[in-house]
Motif scaffolding. Structure first.
Motif, PDB file in Angstrom:
ATOM      1  N   PRO A  79     -13.149  15.296 -13.758  1.00  0.00           N
ATOM      2  CA  PRO A  79     -13.689  14.296 -14.761  1.00  0.00           C
ATOM      3  C   PRO A  79     -14.976  14.007 -14.601  1.00  0.00           C
ATOM      4  N   ALA A  80     -15.686  13.616 -15.535  1.00  0.00           N
ATOM      5  CA  ALA A  80     -17.007  13.253 -15.809  1.00  0.00           C
ATOM      6  C   ALA A  80     -16.826  11.779 -16.040  1.00  0.00           C
ATOM      7  N   LEU A  81     -17.694  10.861 -15.288  1.00  0.00           N
ATOM      8  CA  LEU A  81     -17.564   9.363 -15.202  1.00  0.00           C
ATOM      9  C   LEU A  81     -18.804   8.914 -14.941  1.00  0.00           C
ATOM     10  N   LEU A  82     -18.928   7.625 -15.624  1.00  0.00           N
ATOM     11  CA  LEU A  82     -20.171   6.926 -15.205  1.00  0.00           C
ATOM     12  C   LEU A  82     -20.241   6.382 -13.928  1.00  0.00           C
ATOM     13  N   GLU A  83     -21.397   6.191 -13.231  1.00  0.00           N
ATOM     14  CA  GLU A  83     -21.437   6.098 -11.904  1.00  0.00           C
ATOM     15  C   GLU A  83     -20.761   4.505 -11.545  1.00  0.00           C
ATOM     16  N   ASP A  84     -20.767   3.721 -12.409  1.00  0.00           N
ATOM     17  CA  ASP A  84     -20.406   2.277 -12.239  1.00  0.00           C
ATOM     18  C   ASP A  84     -18.882   2.376 -12.058  1.00  0.00           C
ATOM     19  N   ALA A  85     -18.071   3.363 -12.510  1.00  0.00           N
ATOM     20  CA  ALA A  85     -16.679   3.622 -12.375  1.00  0.00           C
ATOM     21  C   ALA A  85     -16.290   4.327 -11.159  1.00  0.00           C
ATOM     22  N   ALA A  86     -17.218   5.173 -10.504  1.00  0.00           N
ATOM     23  CA  ALA A  86     -16.741   5.841  -9.140  1.00  0.00           C
ATOM     24  C   ALA A  86     -16.262   5.321  -8.197  1.00  0.00           C
ATOM     25  N   PRO A  87     -16.454   3.980  -7.795  1.00  0.00           N
ATOM     26  CA  PRO A  87     -15.749   3.150  -6.650  1.00  0.00           C
ATOM     27  C   PRO A  87     -14.367   3.050  -7.000  1.00  0.00           C
ATOM     28  N   ASP A  88     -13.921   2.835  -8.158  1.00  0.00           N
ATOM     29  CA  ASP A  88     -12.364   2.573  -8.426  1.00  0.00           C
ATOM     30  C   ASP A  88     -11.791   3.926  -8.820  1.00  0.00           C
ATOM     31  N   LEU A  89     -12.429   4.815  -9.033  1.00  0.00           N
ATOM     32  CA  LEU A  89     -11.684   6.286  -9.357  1.00  0.00           C
ATOM     33  C   LEU A  89     -11.932   7.384  -8.299  1.00  0.00           C
ATOM     34  N   ILE A  90     -12.988   7.279  -7.604  1.00  0.00           N
ATOM     35  CA  ILE A  90     -12.995   8.030  -6.110  1.00  0.00           C
ATOM     36  C   ILE A  90     -13.328   7.456  -5.008  1.00  0.00           C
ATOM     37  N   GLY A  91     -13.390   6.133  -5.006  1.00  0.00           N
ATOM     38  CA  GLY A  91     -13.470   5.535  -3.765  1.00  0.00           C
ATOM     39  C   GLY A  91     -14.782   5.201  -3.030  1.00  0.00           C
ATOM     40  N   THR A  92     -15.890   5.790  -3.898  1.00  0.00           N
ATOM     41  CA  THR A  92     -17.137   5.736  -3.195  1.00  0.00           C
ATOM     42  C   THR A  92     -18.266   5.632  -4.437  1.00  0.00           C
ATOM     43  N   ALA A  93     -19.458   5.034  -3.954  1.00  0.00           N
ATOM     44  CA  ALA A  93     -20.494   5.116  -5.145  1.00  0.00           C
ATOM     45  C   ALA A  93     -21.637   6.145  -4.630  1.00  0.00           C
ATOM     46  N   ALA A  94     -21.199   7.248  -3.799  1.00  0.00           N
ATOM     47  CA  ALA A  94     -22.054   8.159  -3.184  1.00  0.00           C
ATOM     48  C   ALA A  94     -22.376   9.152  -4.162  1.00  0.00           C
ATOM     49  N   PRO A  95     -23.333   9.480  -4.601  1.00  0.00           N
ATOM     50  CA  PRO A  95     -23.839  10.454  -5.588  1.00  0.00           C
ATOM     51  C   PRO A  95     -23.106  12.043  -5.496  1.00  0.00           C
ATOM     52  N   HIS A  96     -22.521  12.437  -6.409  1.00  0.00           N
ATOM     53  CA  HIS A  96     -21.996  13.789  -6.714  1.00  0.00           C
ATOM     54  C   HIS A  96     -22.320  14.540  -7.984  1.00  0.00           C
ATOM     55  N   PRO A  97     -23.709  14.598  -8.107  1.00  0.00           N
ATOM     56  CA  PRO A  97     -24.214  15.024  -9.344  1.00  0.00           C
ATOM     57  C   PRO A  97     -23.752  16.220  -9.851  1.00  0.00           C
ATOM     58  N   PHE A  98     -23.393  17.215  -9.076  1.00  0.00           N
ATOM     59  CA  PHE A  98     -23.206  18.790  -9.369  1.00  0.00           C
ATOM     60  C   PHE A  98     -21.451  19.157  -9.639  1.00  0.00           C
ATOM     61  N   MET A  99     -20.902  18.070  -9.404  1.00  0.00           N
ATOM     62  CA  MET A  99     -19.322  18.608  -9.520  1.00  0.00           C
ATOM     63  C   MET A  99     -18.903  19.802  -8.544  1.00  0.00           C
ATOM     64  N   ILE A 100     -19.331  19.664  -7.398  1.00  0.00           N
ATOM     65  CA  ILE A 100     -19.061  20.721  -6.504  1.00  0.00           C
ATOM     66  C   ILE A 100     -18.245  19.967  -5.230  1.00  0.00           C
ATOM     67  N   VAL A 101     -18.167  18.744  -5.203  1.00  0.00           N
ATOM     68  CA  VAL A 101     -17.294  18.119  -4.187  1.00  0.00           C
ATOM     69  C   VAL A 101     -16.209  17.441  -4.527  1.00  0.00           C
ATOM     70  N   ALA A 102     -15.085  17.838  -3.671  1.00  0.00           N
ATOM     71  CA  ALA A 102     -13.721  17.192  -3.975  1.00  0.00           C
ATOM     72  C   ALA A 102     -13.562  15.968  -2.927  1.00  0.00           C
ATOM     73  N   ARG A 103     -12.983  15.013  -3.831  1.00  0.00           N
ATOM     74  CA  ARG A 103     -12.355  13.753  -3.467  1.00  0.00           C
ATOM     75  C   ARG A 103     -11.193  13.316  -3.547  1.00  0.00           C
ATOM     76  N   GLN A 104     -10.490  12.474  -2.720  1.00  0.00           N
ATOM     77  CA  GLN A 104      -9.343  11.946  -2.959  1.00  0.00           C
ATOM     78  C   GLN A 104      -9.279  11.126  -3.993  1.00  0.00           C
ATOM     79  N   ALA A 105      -8.492  11.412  -5.010  1.00  0.00           N
ATOM     80  CA  ALA A 105      -8.326  10.497  -6.025  1.00  0.00           C
ATOM     81  C   ALA A 105      -7.783   9.095  -5.403  1.00  0.00           C
ATOM     82  N   THR A 106      -8.245   7.984  -6.216  1.00  0.00           N
ATOM     83  CA  THR A 106      -7.592   6.607  -5.783  1.00  0.00           C
ATOM     84  C   THR A 106      -6.449   6.397  -6.540  1.00  0.00           C
ATOM     85  N   GLY A 107      -5.652   5.348  -6.300  1.00  0.00           N
ATOM     86  CA  GLY A 107      -4.367   4.885  -7.025  1.00  0.00           C
ATOM     87  C   GLY A 107      -4.649   4.884  -8.557  1.00  0.00           C
TER      88      GLY A 107
END
Length: 227
Positions: A79-107
């Motif tokens: 997924p590409a997403l706007l940063e302000d949606a990151a807390p809801d979708l990936i549980g963190t506002a930490a930057p991941h600009p290069f799409m190389i870090v896996a995160r657990q999807a939120t509900g």
């Protein structure tokens, strides 16, 4: 770009910078080849040479893996997403600009963008800064405005299994012509429904006109495009 499209006799419409048009195609379930500005370098596509689609339906993911990328069904799409949606979708506002870090999807992500969630409930996000001068960020925002859903899109590299990521406008047009993408956004928008006979002019193609895929002779590349 205009000269290339005109030279191949392809019908297109020029929407200028009217990005809601491209977002509207995606909202209607169409897959879009997105070609913007200079090419990137790196391990992932980050919005310059992308295939973009609606992340709300797993059928979208299956269609891209099976018919567009022609690869195994278990291969994940990000997924590409706007940063302000990151807390809801990936549980963190930490930057991941290069799409190389896996995160657990939120509900929320599993419910609203399931096409980008892998079988182990992980996703590989690309948060994008909200920026009115960035067409990619504006596209994400426009999709959210038109659908009432999070500003997120399914993003994968603009290519199929036999070639690297497209580089030039000519590469983008050739890949679009060879596969089942619905819309090509390349400066002017190129919409498949405007050209019921998906053909190019019968012009002689010389070796080097199209870049061969790995292990592919230039003649094979020309044959693939002419089909």
């Amino acid at each position: 770009m205009r000269a290339l499209l005109d030279g191949y006799g392809l019908a297109y419409r020029d929407h200028g910078d009217d990005l809601p048009t491209a977002a509207g195609h995606i909202a209607l379930g169409r897959t879009v080849g997105w070609f913007q500005g200079r090419m990137e370098a790196g391990p992932r596509t980050l919005g310059r040479r992308s295939i973009l689609a609606d992340p709300r339906h797993t059928q979208t993911r299956d269609h891209i893996n099976d018919r567009v990328k022609r690869r195994e069904s278990w291969r994940p799409l990000a997924p590409a997403l706007l940063e302000d949606a990151a807390p809801d979708l990936i549980g963190t506002a930490a930057p991941h600009p290069f799409m190389i870090v896996a995160r657990q999807a939120t509900g929320t992500a599993r419910k609203l963008i399931p096409a980008t969630v892998h079988t182990d409930s992980a996703l590989r996000p690309q948060p994008v800064a909200r920026d009115d001068t960035d067409p990619y960020a504006r596209l994400l925002a426009s999709f959210a405005e038109q659908t009432g859903r999070p500003p997120a899109l399914l993003n994968t590299s603009f290519n199929h299994e036999a070639e690297p990521i497209v580089c030039s406008p000519r590469d983008a047009v050739a890949t679009f012509a060879a596969g089942p993408l619905d819309v090509l956004a390349i400066g002017p928008f190129l919409d498949r429904k405007d050209r019921p006979k998906m053909t190019v002019r019968h012009e002689p193609l010389t070796a080097g006109t199209l870049r061969p895929g790995p292990g592919q002779h230039p003649q094979q590349a020309k044959d693939r495009f002419s089909r």
